[in-house]
Design a protein around this motif. Structure first.
Motif, PDB file in Angstrom:
ATOM      1  N   ARG B 103       0.817  -1.217   0.000  1.00  0.00           N
ATOM      2  CA  ARG B 103       0.000   0.000   0.000  1.00  0.00           C
ATOM      3  C   ARG B 103       0.853   1.269   0.000  1.00  0.00           C
ATOM      4  O   ARG B 103       0.589   2.192  -0.752  1.00  0.00           O
ATOM      5  CB  ARG B 103      -0.938   0.000   1.209  1.00  0.00           C
TER       6      ARG B 103
ATOM      7  N   GLN C  43       2.825 -12.032  17.334  1.00  0.00           N
ATOM      8  CA  GLN C  43       1.646 -11.608  18.089  1.00  0.00           C
ATOM      9  C   GLN C  43       0.370 -11.550  17.250  1.00  0.00           C
ATOM     10  O   GLN C  43      -0.728 -11.463  17.794  1.00  0.00           O
ATOM     11  CB  GLN C  43       1.916 -10.253  18.784  1.00  0.00           C
ATOM     12  N   HIS C  44       0.508 -11.606  15.911  1.00  0.00           N
ATOM     13  CA  HIS C  44      -0.686 -11.552  15.063  1.00  0.00           C
ATOM     14  C   HIS C  44      -1.071 -12.931  14.526  1.00  0.00           C
ATOM     15  O   HIS C  44      -1.952 -13.046  13.679  1.00  0.00           O
ATOM     16  CB  HIS C  44      -0.484 -10.567  13.906  1.00  0.00           C
ATOM     17  N   PHE C  46       0.749 -15.007  12.693  1.00  0.00           N
ATOM     18  CA  PHE C  46       1.503 -15.466  11.523  1.00  0.00           C
ATOM     19  C   PHE C  46       2.846 -16.043  11.976  1.00  0.00           C
ATOM     20  O   PHE C  46       3.315 -15.755  13.078  1.00  0.00           O
ATOM     21  CB  PHE C  46       1.745 -14.300  10.551  1.00  0.00           C
TER      22      PHE C  46
ATOM     23  N   ALA D  73      -0.437  -0.724  15.791  1.00  0.00           N
ATOM     24  CA  ALA D  73       0.246  -2.015  15.850  1.00  0.00           C
ATOM     25  C   ALA D  73       1.578  -1.825  15.138  1.00  0.00           C
ATOM     26  O   ALA D  73       1.738  -0.894  14.329  1.00  0.00           O
ATOM     27  CB  ALA D  73      -0.582  -3.105  15.173  1.00  0.00           C
ATOM     28  N   TYR D 132      -2.461   0.864  11.435  1.00  0.00           N
ATOM     29  CA  TYR D 132      -3.703   1.190  12.130  1.00  0.00           C
ATOM     30  C   TYR D 132      -4.862   0.496  11.434  1.00  0.00           C
ATOM     31  O   TYR D 132      -4.938   0.497  10.201  1.00  0.00           O
ATOM     32  CB  TYR D 132      -3.941   2.709  12.098  1.00  0.00           C
ATOM     33  N   ARG D 134      -5.741  -2.379  10.559  1.00  0.00           N
ATOM     34  CA  ARG D 134      -5.569  -3.345   9.483  1.00  0.00           C
ATOM     35  C   ARG D 134      -6.165  -4.677   9.947  1.00  0.00           C
ATOM     36  O   ARG D 134      -5.804  -5.157  11.019  1.00  0.00           O
ATOM     37  CB  ARG D 134      -4.087  -3.491   9.113  1.00  0.00           C
ATOM     38  N   GLY D 136      -6.907  -8.233  11.041  1.00  0.00           N
ATOM     39  CA  GLY D 136      -6.046  -9.352  11.429  1.00  0.00           C
ATOM     40  C   GLY D 136      -4.795  -8.924  12.170  1.00  0.00           C
ATOM     41  O   GLY D 136      -4.049  -9.762  12.663  1.00  0.00           O
ATOM     42  N   ILE D 137      -4.552  -7.619  12.242  1.00  0.00           N
ATOM     43  CA  ILE D 137      -3.355  -7.118  12.940  1.00  0.00           C
ATOM     44  C   ILE D 137      -3.790  -6.447  14.239  1.00  0.00           C
ATOM     45  O   ILE D 137      -4.271  -5.315  14.239  1.00  0.00           O
ATOM     46  CB  ILE D 137      -2.561  -6.126  12.056  1.00  0.00           C
ATOM     47  N   LYS D 138      -3.662  -7.173  15.337  1.00  0.00           N
ATOM     48  CA  LYS D 138      -3.932  -6.588  16.651  1.00  0.00           C
ATOM     49  C   LYS D 138      -2.718  -5.789  17.108  1.00  0.00           C
ATOM     50  O   LYS D 138      -1.669  -5.847  16.519  1.00  0.00           O
ATOM     51  CB  LYS D 138      -4.211  -7.700  17.664  1.00  0.00           C
ATOM     52  N   HIS D 139      -2.885  -5.094  18.217  1.00  0.00           N
ATOM     53  CA  HIS D 139      -1.761  -4.310  18.752  1.00  0.00           C
ATOM     54  C   HIS D 139      -0.632  -5.241  19.164  1.00  0.00           C
ATOM     55  O   HIS D 139      -0.882  -6.353  19.571  1.00  0.00           O
ATOM     56  CB  HIS D 139      -2.202  -3.465  19.953  1.00  0.00           C
TER      57      HIS D 139
END
Lengths: 139, 139, 139, 139
Positions: B103, C43-44, C46, D73, D132, D134, D136-139
């Motif tokens: 992106r 942490q995500h 993956f 994140a 920010y 996104r 599936g992407i947690k902190h």
């Protein structure tokens, strides 16, 4: 040692063309100065990263050279550079510092500062090697 | 797109000073030519890594720029360069190729070739970013 | 040569622990397979970049090793890795390819692919060195 | 902030599997401890560079995370690592320090030390990005 560094630096036409000057040489640490020059800018008017990288590479290379035996020549194997902000300023200081010197490989960190800033606008992690008796490679 | 790349390249005083020329622009791939020039040599008489890196960085930067939206400007975040052999030759070709465009982050690989060689003498892995509406940063 | 590579790979407890498997060994090119494993996630959710980097580093290291003399051992000097996308998938292929082999320094490029993708989700540029007769360093 | 860092660190299965522990968290600086573990060694019996890199990457990532807004994140864009000496020791300390934090890009330096050594055996230069909202992407 300082004489060897200065003599080698003086043989780098690139440094003379860029107007870079050797400011200080300590064992394991070298500082080079550079001025803003409109001939070496990028498309946004700031000093081109190529000029910054060339001088940082030299600062790291001579920092490594300063801890090598007198009969060694120094070559850059690789480096990684991060451009943290545009090279905005009139006068730049580039420092190279030896992190660890091995038998042939020396690793240095470089920092580039603009004017009176104490936070670098570019940083480098460089891998240098000592070479001996290689044809065409003077000290 | 080719017009935007050429116009931006032409605004890089550094490329003009080095004598670098844009040879080809395809979506995701850019080639730049450079000649040996005694003004830009290192202490062993070869073209300085700084000149090589500056042109490789431009090739990668414009490869990334070529796949960005028309209103984006491109900035180099970082790159890693390996100098595999001295830049020995008369004429050099530097290519930049997009590996993956996200992106905002675009990653490219660069290769520098001397004369008719097909094995590169330097390679680069570069991280570029698209920026929008940032003061002082034109396309 | 394939026997030397397999024997050295088998001595890497890290590869066994990660479940990595040597898929193919050609002179100058090595491929290693890895499966998603919940023990090695970030942490995500993956696969952690550290697992990806470890296997890419091995693929590059053994590609370099494959073109070295039989009595050489291989050490990684440095690498740069770009994580282009999360390591999302069930099965991963990591390839290492020699770009140029010098007298002691070998430079490789690595690519990591998820499942059937043909665009890498991570790429590496690695600097390896051949070492000889160094105490504690077996082939 | 320390709570967010600890919570995110605890969600990294890779860190638990490696036995890495968060030692200290200051704004812009994080230290992680790791022990030698025979499961994560390379072919010469030292801790594998992949384990070292994974923990250095985490130290740098959480140093960057510590200076980001609470709703961000953190993702690693890229890093360069130099392996200066084998990871020889029983206990390792990995530090990550923010060099400069931009709007979305944060650059850190990492250092890995063995036992009581004050010279690092591995160093890292890492590029992180804040993301920010996104999926599936947690902190």
């Amino acid at each position: 040692m300082r004489g060897r560094v200065q003599a080698s630096f003086d043989r780098q036409a690139m440094m003379a063309t860029l107007g870079a000057e050797l400011v200080s040489v300590e064992p394991g640490r070298v500082e080079v100065a550079l001025r803003h020059d409109a001939r070496f800018t990028q498309q946004h008017g700031f000093l081109h990263a190529g000029a910054v990288a060339a001088v940082l590479d030299s600062a790291c290379g001579y920092a490594a050279f300063s801890v090598m035996p007198p009969n060694a020549a120094v070559l850059t194997v690789s480096y990684a550079i991060n451009l943290l902000a545009p090279a905005a300023g009139k006068q730049f200081r580039m420092t190279g510092t030896v992190t660890r010197a091995g038998r042939t490989i020396v690793v240095c960190r470089g920092d580039a500062f603009a004017d009176t800033a104490t936070t670098p606008f570019a940083i480098m992690q460089a891998t240098l090697t000592a070479v001996y008796d290689r044809p065409g490679i003077k000290h």
